[in-house]
Design a protein around this motif. Structure first.
Motif, PDB file in Angstrom:
ATOM      1  N   CYS A  96       0.841  -1.178   0.000  1.00  0.00           N
ATOM      2  CA  CYS A  96       0.000   0.000   0.000  1.00  0.00           C
ATOM      3  C   CYS A  96       0.885   1.240   0.000  1.00  0.00           C
ATOM      4  N   ALA A  97       0.352   2.298  -0.572  1.00  0.00           N
ATOM      5  CA  ALA A  97       1.107   3.536  -0.722  1.00  0.00           C
ATOM      6  C   ALA A  97       0.191   4.723  -0.490  1.00  0.00           C
ATOM      7  N   ALA A  98       0.795   5.854  -0.130  1.00  0.00           N
ATOM      8  CA  ALA A  98       0.004   7.048   0.149  1.00  0.00           C
ATOM      9  C   ALA A  98       0.735   8.291  -0.347  1.00  0.00           C
ATOM     10  N   LYS A  99      -0.072   9.290  -0.707  1.00  0.00           N
ATOM     11  CA  LYS A  99       0.505  10.592  -1.026  1.00  0.00           C
ATOM     12  C   LYS A  99      -0.427  11.672  -0.524  1.00  0.00           C
ATOM     13  N   SER A 100       0.148  12.807  -0.190  1.00  0.00           N
ATOM     14  CA  SER A 100      -0.642  13.855   0.433  1.00  0.00           C
ATOM     15  C   SER A 100      -1.473  14.628  -0.565  1.00  0.00           C
ATOM     16  N   VAL A 101      -1.225  14.459  -1.854  1.00  0.00           N
ATOM     17  CA  VAL A 101      -2.020  15.128  -2.873  1.00  0.00           C
ATOM     18  C   VAL A 101      -3.335  14.381  -3.025  1.00  0.00           C
ATOM     19  N   TRP A 102      -4.453  15.101  -3.193  1.00  0.00           N
ATOM     20  CA  TRP A 102      -5.763  14.462  -3.098  1.00  0.00           C
ATOM     21  C   TRP A 102      -6.172  13.668  -4.316  1.00  0.00           C
ATOM     22  N   TYR A 103      -5.592  13.974  -5.492  1.00  0.00           N
ATOM     23  CA  TYR A 103      -6.059  13.285  -6.690  1.00  0.00           C
ATOM     24  C   TYR A 103      -5.255  12.016  -6.930  1.00  0.00           C
ATOM     25  N   VAL A 104      -5.930  11.002  -7.459  1.00  0.00           N
ATOM     26  CA  VAL A 104      -5.326   9.683  -7.594  1.00  0.00           C
ATOM     27  C   VAL A 104      -4.578   9.553  -8.922  1.00  0.00           C
ATOM     28  N   THR A 105      -3.423   8.899  -8.876  1.00  0.00           N
ATOM     29  CA  THR A 105      -2.621   8.610 -10.053  1.00  0.00           C
ATOM     30  C   THR A 105      -2.139   7.174  -9.978  1.00  0.00           C
ATOM     31  N   ASN A 106      -1.608   6.671 -11.099  1.00  0.00           N
ATOM     32  CA  ASN A 106      -1.160   5.277 -11.130  1.00  0.00           C
ATOM     33  C   ASN A 106       0.359   5.133 -11.216  1.00  0.00           C
ATOM     34  N   MET A 107       1.089   6.203 -10.955  1.00  0.00           N
ATOM     35  CA  MET A 107       2.543   6.164 -11.051  1.00  0.00           C
ATOM     36  C   MET A 107       3.172   6.028  -9.675  1.00  0.00           C
ATOM     37  N   SER A 108       4.028   5.026  -9.497  1.00  0.00           N
ATOM     38  CA  SER A 108       4.617   4.801  -8.178  1.00  0.00           C
ATOM     39  C   SER A 108       5.459   5.985  -7.725  1.00  0.00           C
ATOM     40  N   ARG A 109       6.050   6.703  -8.671  1.00  0.00           N
ATOM     41  CA  ARG A 109       6.904   7.825  -8.286  1.00  0.00           C
ATOM     42  C   ARG A 109       6.117   8.969  -7.647  1.00  0.00           C
ATOM     43  N   ASP A 110       4.808   8.969  -7.808  1.00  0.00           N
ATOM     44  CA  ASP A 110       3.975  10.027  -7.221  1.00  0.00           C
ATOM     45  C   ASP A 110       3.721   9.803  -5.729  1.00  0.00           C
ATOM     46  N   TYR A 111       3.986   8.605  -5.241  1.00  0.00           N
ATOM     47  CA  TYR A 111       3.622   8.251  -3.866  1.00  0.00           C
ATOM     48  C   TYR A 111       4.837   8.378  -2.942  1.00  0.00           C
ATOM     49  N   ASN A 112       4.610   9.077  -1.825  1.00  0.00           N
ATOM     50  CA  ASN A 112       5.694   9.393  -0.897  1.00  0.00           C
ATOM     51  C   ASN A 112       5.903   8.331   0.169  1.00  0.00           C
ATOM     52  N   TYR A 113       4.849   7.608   0.505  1.00  0.00           N
ATOM     53  CA  TYR A 113       4.894   6.712   1.655  1.00  0.00           C
ATOM     54  C   TYR A 113       4.499   5.297   1.220  1.00  0.00           C
ATOM     55  N   TRP A 114       5.222   4.318   1.789  1.00  0.00           N
ATOM     56  CA  TRP A 114       5.010   2.925   1.397  1.00  0.00           C
ATOM     57  C   TRP A 114       4.957   2.035   2.626  1.00  0.00           C
ATOM     58  N   GLY A 115       4.081   1.029   2.565  1.00  0.00           N
ATOM     59  CA  GLY A 115       4.028   0.012   3.598  1.00  0.00           C
ATOM     60  C   GLY A 115       5.016  -1.099   3.294  1.00  0.00           C
ATOM     61  N   GLN A 116       5.016  -2.114   4.142  1.00  0.00           N
ATOM     62  CA  GLN A 116       6.024  -3.174   4.062  1.00  0.00           C
ATOM     63  C   GLN A 116       5.645  -4.291   3.108  1.00  0.00           C
ATOM     64  N   GLY A 117       4.407  -4.358   2.668  1.00  0.00           N
ATOM     65  CA  GLY A 117       4.005  -5.414   1.740  1.00  0.00           C
ATOM     66  C   GLY A 117       3.388  -6.608   2.436  1.00  0.00           C
ATOM     67  N   THR A 118       2.438  -7.221   1.756  1.00  0.00           N
ATOM     68  CA  THR A 118       1.816  -8.447   2.237  1.00  0.00           C
ATOM     69  C   THR A 118       1.714  -9.417   1.059  1.00  0.00           C
ATOM     70  N   GLN A 119       2.104 -10.663   1.284  1.00  0.00           N
ATOM     71  CA  GLN A 119       2.209 -11.641   0.202  1.00  0.00           C
ATOM     72  C   GLN A 119       0.853 -12.259  -0.125  1.00  0.00           C
ATOM     73  N   VAL A 120       0.533 -12.279  -1.400  1.00  0.00           N
ATOM     74  CA  VAL A 120      -0.651 -12.967  -1.911  1.00  0.00           C
ATOM     75  C   VAL A 120      -0.187 -14.054  -2.862  1.00  0.00           C
ATOM     76  N   THR A 121      -0.596 -15.285  -2.587  1.00  0.00           N
ATOM     77  CA  THR A 121      -0.233 -16.416  -3.437  1.00  0.00           C
ATOM     78  C   THR A 121      -1.506 -17.119  -3.873  1.00  0.00           C
TER      79      THR A 121
END
Length: 124
Positions: A96-121
């Motif tokens: 999961c990722a978050a950014k303080s700007v309100w509009y949504v985008t699909n580019m990872s470089r736009d997101y400032n904050y990242w979680g640790q990840g959860t595995q889906v198999t």
């Protein structure tokens, strides 16, 4: 901002999982855009879905549209990803990722904050 993802696991093809990501550590988190990305072994991290901080606009990758649903609980600062009709190709580490700007985008470089990840198999 801290992001804690959970809900991953092993599921058979056609099954369902719901991922959760709890955000904390800043004021105004209900206005942050939240998103999910995933990375399979040997592949680049790719966008899955996002939800805007204001207005709740949602966007999806073509590969998951119609099967996955993103939502958020602003009172709890949690974003969810309901995954139905899972396929083996959905197997990945989900971030999961978050950014303080309100509009949504699909580019990872736009997101400032990242979680640790959860595995889906997804496997039979």
């Amino acid at each position: 901002v801290q992001l804690q993802a959970s809900g991953g696991g092993l599921v058979q093809p056609g099954g369902s999982l719901r991922l959760s990501c709890a955000a904390s550590g800043a004021a105004g988190l209900n206005t942050y855009t939240l998103a999910w990305f995933r990375q399979a072994p040997g592949k680049e991290r790719g966008f899955v879905s996002g939800i805007a901080g204001i207005g709740g606009t949602t966007i999806y990758a073509d590969s998951v549209r119609g099967r996955f649903t993103i939502s958020r609980d602003n009172a709890k600062n949690i974003v969810y990803l309901q995954m139905d009709g899972l396929k083996p190709e959905d197997t990945a580490l989900y971030y999961c990722a978050a950014k303080s700007v309100w509009y949504v985008t699909n580019m990872s470089r736009d997101y400032n904050y990242w979680g640790q990840g959860t595995q889906v198999t997804v496997s039979s």
